[in-house]
Scaffold this motif. Sequence first.
Motif, mmCIF file in Angstrom:
data_model
loop_
_atom_site.group_PDB
_atom_site.id
_atom_site.type_symbol
_atom_site.label_atom_id
_atom_site.label_comp_id
_atom_site.label_asym_id
_atom_site.label_seq_id
_atom_site.Cartn_x
_atom_site.Cartn_y
_atom_site.Cartn_z
ATOM 1 N N LEU A 32 0.828 -1.209 0.000
ATOM 2 C CA LEU A 32 0.000 0.000 0.000
ATOM 3 C C LEU A 32 0.864 1.262 0.000
ATOM 4 C CD1 LEU A 32 -2.843 1.267 0.207
ATOM 5 C CD2 LEU A 32 -2.613 1.151 2.699
ATOM 6 N N ASN A 33 1.857 1.306 0.871
ATOM 7 C CA ASN A 33 2.696 2.510 0.968
ATOM 8 C C ASN A 33 3.621 2.680 -0.234
ATOM 9 O OD1 ASN A 33 1.640 3.401 3.396
ATOM 10 N ND2 ASN A 33 3.055 2.178 4.626
ATOM 11 N N GLU A 34 3.993 1.581 -0.861
ATOM 12 C CA GLU A 34 4.826 1.672 -2.063
ATOM 13 C C GLU A 34 4.148 2.540 -3.118
ATOM 14 O OE1 GLU A 34 7.941 1.405 -4.433
ATOM 15 O OE2 GLU A 34 7.988 0.180 -2.609
ATOM 16 N N LEU A 35 2.842 2.441 -3.181
ATOM 17 C CA LEU A 35 2.095 3.227 -4.163
ATOM 18 C C LEU A 35 1.629 4.562 -3.578
ATOM 19 C CD1 LEU A 35 1.203 2.800 -7.104
ATOM 20 C CD2 LEU A 35 -0.997 2.002 -6.250
ATOM 21 N N PHE A 66 -3.996 -7.244 -5.955
ATOM 22 C CA PHE A 66 -3.600 -7.066 -4.557
ATOM 23 C C PHE A 66 -4.869 -6.760 -3.768
ATOM 24 C CE2 PHE A 66 0.340 -5.975 -6.831
ATOM 25 C CZ PHE A 66 1.216 -6.837 -6.196
ATOM 26 N N ILE A 67 -5.400 -7.813 -3.142
ATOM 27 C CA ILE A 67 -6.726 -7.713 -2.520
ATOM 28 C C ILE A 67 -6.613 -8.012 -1.032
ATOM 29 C CG2 ILE A 67 -9.078 -8.658 -2.543
ATOM 30 C CD1 ILE A 67 -8.490 -9.465 -5.497
ATOM 31 N N GLY A 68 -7.417 -7.289 -0.221
ATOM 32 C CA GLY A 68 -7.467 -7.555 1.217
ATOM 33 C C GLY A 68 -6.123 -7.380 1.891
ATOM 34 N N ASP A 69 -5.668 -8.436 2.592
ATOM 35 C CA ASP A 69 -4.411 -8.372 3.347
ATOM 36 C C ASP A 69 -3.177 -8.299 2.451
ATOM 37 O OD1 ASP A 69 -5.835 -8.447 5.683
ATOM 38 O OD2 ASP A 69 -5.624 -10.622 5.957
ATOM 39 N N VAL A 128 -2.320 -6.039 0.522
ATOM 40 C CA VAL A 128 -1.760 -4.680 0.491
ATOM 41 C C VAL A 128 -0.855 -4.425 1.697
ATOM 42 C CG1 VAL A 128 -3.725 -3.801 -0.824
ATOM 43 C CG2 VAL A 128 -3.723 -3.598 1.678
ATOM 44 N N SER A 129 -0.913 -5.291 2.700
ATOM 45 C CA SER A 129 -0.060 -5.128 3.887
ATOM 46 C C SER A 129 1.242 -5.916 3.786
ATOM 47 C CB SER A 129 -0.829 -5.576 5.144
ATOM 48 O OG SER A 129 -2.005 -4.801 5.306
#
Length: 650
Positions: free
Chosen positions: A412-415, A436-439, A441-442
């Motif tokens: 998530l933070n990469e983007l 990239f769904i649900g968890d 992205v973590s």
Amino acid sequence: MILLQVQQVARYFGADTLFENVSLDVSDNSRIALVGRNGVGKSTLLKMIIGNESPDAGQITKKKGLTIGYLAQNTGLESDKTIYAEMLSVFERLQIMEKNLHEMEAKIADPGADHSSSEYSQLLNQYDQLLHDFKEQNGYGYEAEVRSVLHGFHFEQEDYDRKISSLSGGQKTRLALAKLLLEQRDLLILDEPTNHLDIDTLTWLEGYVQNYKGALLIVSHDRYFLDRIVNEVYEISHHHSSYYKGNYSAYIDQKAERLRQDWKNYEKQQAEISKLEDFVNKNLVRASTTKRAQSRRKQLEKMERLERPEGDEKGPHFKFTADSQSGNIVLTVKDAAIGYDGHIISSPINIDLRKNQVMAIVGPNGIGKSTLLKSVLGQIPFVKGSSEFGTNVKVGYYDQEQHNLHDKKNVLNELWDDHPTTPEKDIRSILGSFLFIGDDVSKVVHNLSGGEKARLLLTKLAMKHDNFLILDEPTNHLDIDSKEVLENAVMDFNGTVLFVSHDRYFINKVATCVLEIAPQGSTLYLGDYDYYLEKKAEQEEIAAAKSTAETPIENSSKEVSTGKVNYQQGKERQKQERKLKRSVEEFEQLVEKLDAQKNDLENQMSSPENYNDLEKMGELQAKLQEISKKLAEAEENWEQASMELEEFLA
């Protein structure tokens, strides 16, 4: 003849199903591709077929005495022998026969031998039989075969004495495949055989495998390779298998048509269900219509409901869009030389890339294709020459080494760090379109697979909205579904693309022009990959003819005339060679066809329902004799044509 059958095979992990009801038939002349998304169980099925694992349900039956060669992904050959000695070990039986022949020859030539004795006569008969067997099994050609295969995999004579233990992983993988090809097993199973091979080696491998005498079962992401080799496709999806006749492109077309028909049937059934449910809801409580409503409800209960098409086949979906337009000239490279520390790898290189063009850069491994991209971007200086971007060009770069990602950030933070003003829900939505769904992205970038990192890089690239994309091996690590989505995104892009790729199918699909890089510099071909190959072949033919036509440089008209004659002779020789090769191929195809008919008749004659039917057996025997006669003639013609070709090329 059936070599192997996979019947209703399944693999379970507790309550989870990897696949079930998977069936697959392999005949002696099969050319089969096994396809499906990453993780559906293709490699697991292959391990079941070779006997390394057992199915949880169903069975796998094999012809008695079936020999199987198997190359797993990234498997290297381990040996303490030299390269040449290891390859020769495949033909140990022929080497023993050769030794025995020499020993017999010495006995036959012995001055003290009694030529009138029965022992001497028996020795001659044994020698004749052994010599016949030796010739039949390519005893006089196996060393040439070894050299040919090693050359195809870029191992030359100076490499023969190198210890295999001293080679790199990629070299060991190529040798493992080389040895398998030489072993000529009844069934050859290859799991991603094209990994780590450059385009020249792939082209050679395709030619060799096309003439392989045994059956082939291949798992590969190289769609161009599959198109050239296979004529049957089994797909594992929705936990079961589907069969398609034809090569990979035919499979894509048939699958699309099957999906269209599935949707049509599904929507038709849904409309019928809706109509029945509506009738039941409106009429069940009314006395006059309650019986009809109950009948409709029973009809609904008994109905076998179709699954919604696609289901878990949903793949990534994205597109590239430029938020501004560049000028007509996007990139100019003039008389450039690329290399390191002053050492020139390729020169001169010239590029004149215009708006909305999609240019592919091709060339052998080590020629500096990625170096060229980095030099254009200013990351590595040109040894000489220069490059210049056009007006209003905004560059987006896909790095095959994935250095544009931060190992310690999560997905998530990469983007989000690159686009801090974009709402989190929009970032998550965009990541979702790249699976990239649900968890997911973590997840920390460092822990992502190669395929996940590739999708994350593409996500970042799509978010930038640049009008000029420079892509270095963008299909590496992507499964076939993701490659197809990337192809569509590039074809629909309203900007310009310059890319390097070993994926010939991808090049063929998206490129509007091909730039070949060689030590002598660059050559531009204004077409797709097939056009590039066609033009290359034409150029090589012309060069060969000109080489034949070369004569000592004199000004006499006689020698000029001789040059013209030699040129014409060269063209005639090439024409004759093509004719002879076509003749060999036609006879070989006829032999295979007649052999298949003969096997079919023999199977019919051994069938219980025909065995006791004398009239039927008489008809089959007559057909068998006729086919056997035709087969013998075809084999004789094929051998004669092959000898003529060998003599011509000698």
